[in-house]
Each structure stands twice: as structure tokens, then as C-alpha cells.
Design an enzyme around this catalytic site. Structure first.
Site, short mmCIF file in Angstrom:
data_model
loop_
_atom_site.label_atom_id
_atom_site.label_comp_id
_atom_site.label_asym_id
_atom_site.label_seq_id
_atom_site.Cartn_x
_atom_site.Cartn_y
_atom_site.Cartn_z
N THR A 81 0.84 -1.21 0.00
CA THR A 81 0.00 0.00 0.00
C THR A 81 0.87 1.25 0.00
OG1 THR A 81 -1.68 -1.23 1.18
CG2 THR A 81 -1.89 1.16 1.23
N ASP B 280 2.71 -8.29 10.16
CA ASP B 280 4.11 -8.69 9.95
C ASP B 280 5.12 -7.77 10.65
OD1 ASP B 280 2.98 -10.57 8.28
OD2 ASP B 280 3.41 -9.47 6.44
N ARG C 258 5.21 -33.29 14.43
CA ARG C 258 3.94 -32.81 13.88
C ARG C 258 4.09 -31.34 13.48
NH1 ARG C 258 2.96 -37.45 13.90
NH2 ARG C 258 1.13 -38.54 14.72
N VAL D 285 -5.74 -17.66 10.84
CA VAL D 285 -6.24 -17.52 12.23
C VAL D 285 -5.60 -16.28 12.87
CG1 VAL D 285 -6.05 -18.57 14.53
CG2 VAL D 285 -6.72 -19.97 12.57
#
Ligand code: F6P
Length: 376
Positions: A116, A138, A294, A301
Site C-alpha cells: 500500500t 508482519d 507434527r 487464524v
């Protein structure tokens, strides 16, 4: 006849981020209520501006949105100088200039991140009065202490790191949690420290798999038969990082538009081929340590839902400061967060730049001090 009230347009662009509505409200309430301006909100980011799709924002439209996630105006990732319109890539700056005049605007406020800032700078070059507010989870926007969205995303990612501890512990597993952040490691570093991750991997510090495995093995020797690894989406091992860097230097050395396009396609193909990097690391760690592994990908989210108090406060402060600047006739700037106050930064200093985590940053030192592995 008295001077006409200022009329201002606002839009949200880029990925959504908690605090966008708080910023729209903060700007709008100050602009309308305090400075007597009129406010319109363009839909769908830059595209709405080009197509002149907007709604009038009065105080009732701004009511009840402080706590809402997402953006009431919707957003998009269009680039003003190369927009896909009617099946063709086109420079749409002139359409914006026409709409700005047609709508009787005195200023445009763009809420967004790095992309932007580039759009804003390109529009400011046409002579329009443009201001931006720094939004992104971020935290990669230069010349501002932080951006709204980052604190909320840090809370969400930290809670995930917390929760993964008990399940990793129960099953004697390595759990790798992939955290957003595009090309920078701020979010992973913050959530990794706050959540007590055993290892934190960020793009700014390419990792050695052997070093990550050694940290896990050292923990095993001390009796901890589980580990939680916070992995930034942009983190890579040394060899993948070298591949991206080599491809990036081809982009930078290309001299014709065709060569630039080809080099960018090549670089993006390499990045695409590395998309599963966290899964690859999980397999490598499983082989090296014998612990089952895992992977949890937090994904969007981290961007959804209500903003935390810190982001609401920041977004409201920045919005109010922006309204004051518009009232004073200031433009061509990003309204930056600086300490407890705000500051202005010329758009040209923001556009095209990215705030990486410096390797000697205090948070890096903090992680090292508490024994967190950084994979180097
Ligand atoms: O810039 C915010 C961000 O969430 C990054 O962390 C991430 O890389 C990207 O946007 C994801 O974009 P999209 O919403 O287009 O999938």
C-alpha cells in the site's frame, strides 16, 4: 461564503489486519466530529477507488466497529500501476485522479502495509494528497515503531505456542508451528519468546538442520523429550536461502522488462517449490532425533477476529493523528507510531523498503539469553 468542509476518502488495502476498523473509526470520529470533515469509504481497496465505489461514512456507520475484526470496507491486493482490468494489465492512476476530482476530495487516507505504501507513493506522485497508516501483522514497515495488527497476531500465535507445549509434552513429540510474517521474522520471534518456544527460526537467520536437531538432542539429554519449534513462514535452511538469494540477484541484474519478468517467474517458482519447508524440516528432525514430529500451520487464524487492546489503542491514536494532519493540510506522509506519540515519514522513504529483524536486535539477544535455539 465560508470555506467548504474538507472531504476525505479512506480505504483499506493489502491483507486484512486486526485494528483496521478501529483505525477507520479513530480517523472518522476525529475527522467528522472534531474537524467537521465529510468522509467517504472506498470498497475493496484500490479497486474501489479506481471504480469509484464508495459509501458515505457518517458517525453512525463508525459506531460499534471498534472491536470488529477484518475491515468494514473490504480490501484487496491490487497494484495501481498494473491492475487487471477487462482482462488486461493497465496503469489506472488517471482513473483515480479523475475520481478524486469528481468526488471533490481534499485528501485520501490509505490503511495498509508495504504494498500500500508503494501504491500511495505512486498516487502522491500524481499530485493527490495522500496519507497512509501502518497496518500489518508482519511488523515489517520501515520508520514506524510498529503497526496495528502485530500485537493481536502476537497474542494469537503466543497462545498457540502455549497450547502446543502440553500436547507436545504428553506425546514426547517435536511440534513445529508455522507462523506468518511474509519475508520477516518479527511475529515468530515475538510469539516464540513470549510463548517460550525451544527453537525459533526466522528468515533473517538461515538455519542449519543439524543445529536445530542438536538443540533438541541437548534437551533430550536433560530429560525433555519434547520440543516446540516456532518456524516463520519465510524461514529457510542455508541451501534454500542460497537458492532464493541467487534467484533474487538475477532479478536485480536483469536489464530489460522481459528479463525482469522471466527472472521474477524463476524466483517465484523456487519460492513455490519450497512451500512445504516446515514439513520437510519436520521429517528431517524426526530422522535426526528419533522423536515423532507434527506440524501446525496457524495461517489466517492470526489475522482474524477482534483486535487486542494495544492494537485498538494504536489504531485509534494513529487515526486521530491522521485527521489532525489532514486538517492541517499535511500530505505525502505515513503517520508512524513513535514511542507513545506519532510522527510523519515521507512516503518515498517508506515505499519499496522492508523492516527486517537485525541479527543483533535485542529480541534476538533475549532469545539467546534464555537458551532458545535459533538454528545458527
Ligand atoms: O502481510 C500479511 C500476511 O498475512 C503475511 O504474513 C502472509 O504472508 C500474507 O499476508 C498472506 O497473504 P494472503 O492473505 O493473500 O494469503
Amino acid at each position: 461564503m465560508g470555506k467548504k468542509n474538507k472531504r476525505v476518502g479512506i480505504l483499506t488495502a493489502g491483507g486484512d489486519s486486526p485494528g483496521l476498523n478501529a483505525a477507520i473509526r479513530g480517523f472518522g470520529k476525529a475527522a467528522i466530529g472534531h474537524y467537521g470533515m465529510e468522509l467517504i469509504g472506498f470498497r475493496d481497496g484500490i479497486r474501489g477507488l479506481v471504480e469509484n465505489r464508495f459509501i458515505e461514512l457518517d458517525t453512525s456507520a463508525l459506531s460499534g466497529i471498534l472491536t470488529r475484526g477484518g475491515t468494514i470496507l473490504s480490501t484487496g491486493r491490487d497494484k495501481i500501476h498494473k491492475m487487471l482490468v477487462d482482462g488486461q494489465v493497465r496503469d489506472m492512476r488517471n482513473a483515480v485522479v479523475e475520481n478524486y476530482e469528481r468526488d471533490g476530495l481534499d485528501a485520501l487516507v490509505l490503511l495498509g502495509g508495504g504494498g500500500t505504501a508503494k501504491n500511495a507513493f505512486r498516487l502522491a506522485e500524481t499530485g493527490l494528497n495522500i496519507l497512509t497508516l501502518p497496518k500489518t501483522i508482519d511488523n515489517d514497515i520501515v520508520h514506524t515503531d510498529t503497526s496495528f495488527g502485530f500485537a493481536t497476531a502476537t497474542e494469537i500465535a503466543t497462545e498457540a505456542v502455549d497450547r502446543l507445549h502440553s500436547t507436545a509434552h504428553s506425546h514426547h513429540r517435536i511440534i513445529l508451528v508455522e507462523i506468518m510474517g511474509h519475508r520477516v521474522g518479527w511475529l515468530t520471534l515475538a510469539a516464540g519468546i513470549a510463548g517460550g518456544a525451544d527453537i525459533i527460526l526466522i528468515p533473517e537467520i538461515p538455519y542449519h538442520v543439524e543445529s536445530v536437531a542438536a538443540t533438541i538432542q541437548a534437551r533430550m539429554k536433560r530429560g525433555s523429550t519434547f520440543s516446540v519449534v516456532a518456524v516463520a513462514e519465510g524461514a529457510r535452511d542455508l541451501s534454500d536461502t542460497a537458492d532464493i538469494q541467487a534467484a533474487q540477484s538475477l532479478v536485480e541484474s536483469a536489464t530489460t522488462p522481459e528479463a525482469v519478468r522471466a527472472a521474477k517467474n524463476h524466483r517465484n517458482a523456487i519460492i513455490d517449490s519450497q512451500r512445504e519447508h516446515t514439513f520437510k524440516l519436520a521429517r528431517e528432525l524426526e530422522a535426526a532425533t528419533g522423536l515423532e514430529s507434527r506440524v501446525t500451520i496457524l495461517g489466517h487464524v492470526q489475522r482474524g477476529g477482534t483486535p487486542c487492546a494495544i492494537d485498538r489503542l494504536l489504531a485509534t491514536r494513529l487515526g486521530g493523528a491522521a485527521a489532525e494532519l489532514v486538517a492541517d493540510g499535511v500530505s505525502g506522509v505515513m503517520v508512524a507510531a513513535r514511542g507513545e506519540g506519532t510522527d510523519t515519514v515521507p512516503l518515498q522513504d517508506v515505499a519499496g523498503n522492508i523492516k527486517l529483524v537485525p541479527p543483533d536486535h535485542e529480541w534476538i539477544m533475549t532469545a539467546r539469553h534464555v537458551g532458545t535455539g535459533l538454528g545458527d
